[in-house]
Write an enzyme that holds these catalytic residues in place. Sequence first.
Site, PDB file in Angstrom:
ATOM      1  N   PRO A  92      10.855  11.542   2.743  1.00 38.88           N
ATOM      2  CA  PRO A  92       9.717  12.122   2.018  1.00 38.88           C
ATOM      3  C   PRO A  92       9.057  13.213   2.851  1.00 38.88           C
ATOM      4  O   PRO A  92       9.056  13.159   4.089  1.00 38.88           O
ATOM      5  CB  PRO A  92       8.745  10.943   1.858  1.00 38.88           C
ATOM      6  CG  PRO A  92       9.517   9.708   2.180  1.00 38.88           C
ATOM      7  CD  PRO A  92      10.598  10.149   3.142  1.00 38.88           C
TER       8      PRO A  92
ATOM      9  N   TYR B 277       7.139   9.474  16.540  1.00 36.90           N
ATOM     10  CA  TYR B 277       7.448   9.288  15.110  1.00 36.90           C
ATOM     11  C   TYR B 277       8.720  10.058  14.716  1.00 36.90           C
ATOM     12  O   TYR B 277       9.588   9.531  14.025  1.00 36.90           O
ATOM     13  CB  TYR B 277       6.239   9.781  14.310  1.00 36.90           C
ATOM     14  CG  TYR B 277       6.273   9.536  12.821  1.00 36.90           C
ATOM     15  CD1 TYR B 277       5.754   8.362  12.277  1.00 36.90           C
ATOM     16  CD2 TYR B 277       6.774  10.494  11.943  1.00 36.90           C
ATOM     17  CE1 TYR B 277       5.740   8.153  10.906  1.00 36.90           C
ATOM     18  CE2 TYR B 277       6.760  10.291  10.575  1.00 36.90           C
ATOM     19  CZ  TYR B 277       6.243   9.121  10.052  1.00 36.90           C
ATOM     20  OH  TYR B 277       6.234   8.927   8.698  1.00 36.90           O
TER      21      TYR B 277
ATOM     22  N   ARG C  93       0.847  -1.204   0.000  1.00 36.79           N
ATOM     23  CA  ARG C  93       0.000   0.000   0.000  1.00 36.79           C
ATOM     24  C   ARG C  93       0.877   1.247   0.000  1.00 36.79           C
ATOM     25  O   ARG C  93       2.058   1.182   0.351  1.00 36.79           O
ATOM     26  CB  ARG C  93      -0.890   0.031   1.257  1.00 36.79           C
ATOM     27  CG  ARG C  93      -1.886  -1.105   1.294  1.00 36.79           C
ATOM     28  CD  ARG C  93      -2.958  -0.901   2.344  1.00 36.79           C
ATOM     29  NE  ARG C  93      -2.409  -0.773   3.677  1.00 36.79           N
ATOM     30  CZ  ARG C  93      -2.764   0.172   4.554  1.00 36.79           C
ATOM     31  NH1 ARG C  93      -3.641   1.096   4.227  1.00 36.79           N
ATOM     32  NH2 ARG C  93      -2.231   0.209   5.752  1.00 36.79           N
TER      33      ARG C  93
ATOM     34  N   ILE D  40       4.349   3.354  10.805  1.00 31.47           N
ATOM     35  CA  ILE D  40       3.019   3.672  11.344  1.00 31.47           C
ATOM     36  C   ILE D  40       3.073   5.028  12.060  1.00 31.47           C
ATOM     37  O   ILE D  40       4.160   5.508  12.396  1.00 31.47           O
ATOM     38  CB  ILE D  40       2.544   2.598  12.358  1.00 31.47           C
ATOM     39  CG1 ILE D  40       3.538   2.470  13.546  1.00 31.47           C
ATOM     40  CG2 ILE D  40       2.363   1.249  11.684  1.00 31.47           C
ATOM     41  CD1 ILE D  40       3.011   1.641  14.704  1.00 31.47           C
TER      42      ILE D  40
HETATM   43  N1  CAA Z   1       1.360  23.461  16.122  1.00 37.40           N
HETATM   44  C1  CAA Z   1       0.986  24.087  17.250  1.00 37.40           C
HETATM   45  N2  CAA Z   1      -0.148  23.773  17.919  1.00 37.40           N
HETATM   46  C2  CAA Z   1      -0.916  22.799  17.406  1.00 37.40           C
HETATM   47  C3  CAA Z   1      -0.576  22.119  16.234  1.00 37.40           C
HETATM   48  C4  CAA Z   1       0.616  22.494  15.591  1.00 37.40           C
HETATM   49  N3  CAA Z   1       1.004  21.884  14.460  1.00 37.40           N
HETATM   50  N4  CAA Z   1      -1.538  21.183  15.976  1.00 37.40           N
HETATM   51  C5  CAA Z   1      -2.447  21.279  16.972  1.00 37.40           C
HETATM   52  N5  CAA Z   1      -2.081  22.267  17.816  1.00 37.40           N
HETATM   53  C6  CAA Z   1      -2.753  22.718  19.025  1.00 37.40           C
HETATM   54  C7  CAA Z   1      -4.256  22.816  18.842  1.00 37.40           C
HETATM   55  O1  CAA Z   1      -4.568  24.032  18.230  1.00 37.40           O
HETATM   56  C8  CAA Z   1      -4.755  22.719  20.278  1.00 37.40           C
HETATM   57  O2  CAA Z   1      -4.592  23.942  20.901  1.00 37.40           O
HETATM   58  P1  CAA Z   1      -5.710  24.495  21.912  1.00 37.40           P
HETATM   59  O3  CAA Z   1      -5.813  23.457  22.991  1.00 37.40           O
HETATM   60  O4  CAA Z   1      -5.149  25.794  22.376  1.00 37.40           O
HETATM   61  O5  CAA Z   1      -6.954  24.599  21.083  1.00 37.40           O
HETATM   62  C9  CAA Z   1      -3.744  21.789  20.934  1.00 37.40           C
HETATM   63  O6  CAA Z   1      -2.615  21.734  20.033  1.00 37.40           O
HETATM   64  C10 CAA Z   1      -4.240  20.362  21.134  1.00 37.40           C
HETATM   65  O7  CAA Z   1      -5.053  20.037  20.058  1.00 37.40           O
HETATM   66  P2  CAA Z   1      -6.182  18.929  20.188  1.00 37.40           P
HETATM   67  O8  CAA Z   1      -6.870  18.946  21.487  1.00 37.40           O
HETATM   68  O9  CAA Z   1      -6.981  19.007  18.925  1.00 37.40           O
HETATM   69  O10 CAA Z   1      -5.278  17.601  20.214  1.00 37.40           O
HETATM   70  P3  CAA Z   1      -5.704  16.151  19.923  1.00 37.40           P
HETATM   71  O11 CAA Z   1      -5.373  15.334  21.095  1.00 37.40           O
HETATM   72  O12 CAA Z   1      -7.102  16.045  19.405  1.00 37.40           O
HETATM   73  O13 CAA Z   1      -4.681  15.788  18.764  1.00 37.40           O
HETATM   74  C11 CAA Z   1      -3.625  16.002  16.630  1.00 37.40           C
HETATM   75  C12 CAA Z   1      -4.867  16.292  17.462  1.00 37.40           C
HETATM   76  C13 CAA Z   1      -3.217  14.550  16.743  1.00 37.40           C
HETATM   77  C14 CAA Z   1      -2.485  16.874  17.101  1.00 37.40           C
HETATM   78  C15 CAA Z   1      -4.061  16.378  15.186  1.00 37.40           C
HETATM   79  O14 CAA Z   1      -4.160  17.768  15.106  1.00 37.40           O
HETATM   80  C16 CAA Z   1      -3.105  15.876  14.141  1.00 37.40           C
HETATM   81  O15 CAA Z   1      -3.234  14.762  13.672  1.00 37.40           O
HETATM   82  N6  CAA Z   1      -2.169  16.729  13.712  1.00 37.40           N
HETATM   83  C17 CAA Z   1      -1.287  16.412  12.607  1.00 37.40           C
HETATM   84  C18 CAA Z   1      -0.006  15.786  13.079  1.00 37.40           C
HETATM   85  C19 CAA Z   1       0.808  15.450  11.843  1.00 37.40           C
HETATM   86  O16 CAA Z   1       1.158  16.303  11.055  1.00 37.40           O
HETATM   87  N7  CAA Z   1       1.089  14.174  11.638  1.00 37.40           N
HETATM   88  C20 CAA Z   1       1.752  13.757  10.469  1.00 37.40           C
HETATM   89  C21 CAA Z   1       1.067  12.535   9.953  1.00 37.40           C
HETATM   90  S1  CAA Z   1       1.589  12.091   8.312  1.00 37.40           S
HETATM   91  C22 CAA Z   1       3.117  11.459   8.524  1.00 37.40           C
HETATM   92  O17 CAA Z   1       3.611  11.316   9.587  1.00 37.40           O
HETATM   93  C23 CAA Z   1       3.818  11.088   7.247  1.00 37.40           C
HETATM   94  C24 CAA Z   1       5.115  11.800   7.165  1.00 37.40           C
HETATM   95  O18 CAA Z   1       6.152  11.202   7.400  1.00 37.40           O
HETATM   96  C25 CAA Z   1       5.139  13.199   6.701  1.00 37.40           C
END
Ligand code: CAA
Length: 240
Positions: free
Chosen positions: A177, A147, A12, A85
Amino acid sequence: MARVALVTGGSRGIGAAIAKHLKAEGYSVAASFAGNEEAAAAFTEETGIPTYKWSVADYDECVEGVAKVEADLGPIDILVNNAGITRDAPFHKMTREQWSEVMDTNLSGVFNMTHPLWNGMRERKFGRIINISSINGQKGQFAQANYSAAKAGDIGFTKALAQEGARAGITVNVICPGYVATDMVMAVPEKVRDSIISTIPVGRLGEPEDIARCVAFLASDDAGFVTGSTLTANGGQYMT
Ligand code: CAA
């Protein structure tokens, strides 16, 4: 005889694109997968690439899996450590399980897969190890202490092993990447994803094929002088 390539997490996403691309270039390719049997069966039917089920997080399963692939296809010349993951959570909410699962798969998995192949490559005086890290192993990412740590570890692993493999004709390289349009990235909440895309200078997510082409170069004879290198493919999102 065609060289043999094994792509972990190869049924995948980015791994599937890598497996297909290497097959199109004439390699004899196998793909491993950990869980999604339906996707693996569909992938084999579509591509003719055999798939094997084991977890890269389990050393003994890796030893057995490698032996099976080698019994079917012959000694593995090219290993693409792609399986990975996410278990994203802000650190104050991250559990020990979320930490361990990611470390076991994304970092120890690279050890578990490379170790059983290493002596064979040394004896045959040829090998290509290509590790798939991430932009987030280079720059860090909110909610990815696990991660980012594992993916940064993959870069260190690559640089150390490249030194050990050099005299034995084994190159070890790592690709970082950026955000690529796969299930993993599509699982990020849409609003967050859109804000990430706005920081990518080329203005789009990567395609799995963008990464597959990097792998094909590093696997080729043309890349024999390239070892210990970090190839970033991220649309300009982070420059190293
Ligand atoms: N920078 C700063 N603050 C951030 C932020 C960021 N990037 N993302 C979220 N926040 C803040 C939110 O605004 C929130 O602030 P408030 O409490 O003041 O509102 C706080 O952090 C907590 O947010 P949540 O309560 O929504 O947190 P949650 O427990 O629900 O988690 C999360 C949400 C997991 C962080 C979700 O926002 C998420 O998935 N973010 C993306 C993370 C990411 O980029 N992962 C990459 C995946 S792809 C990959 O990994 C492939 C690769 O190699 C590139």
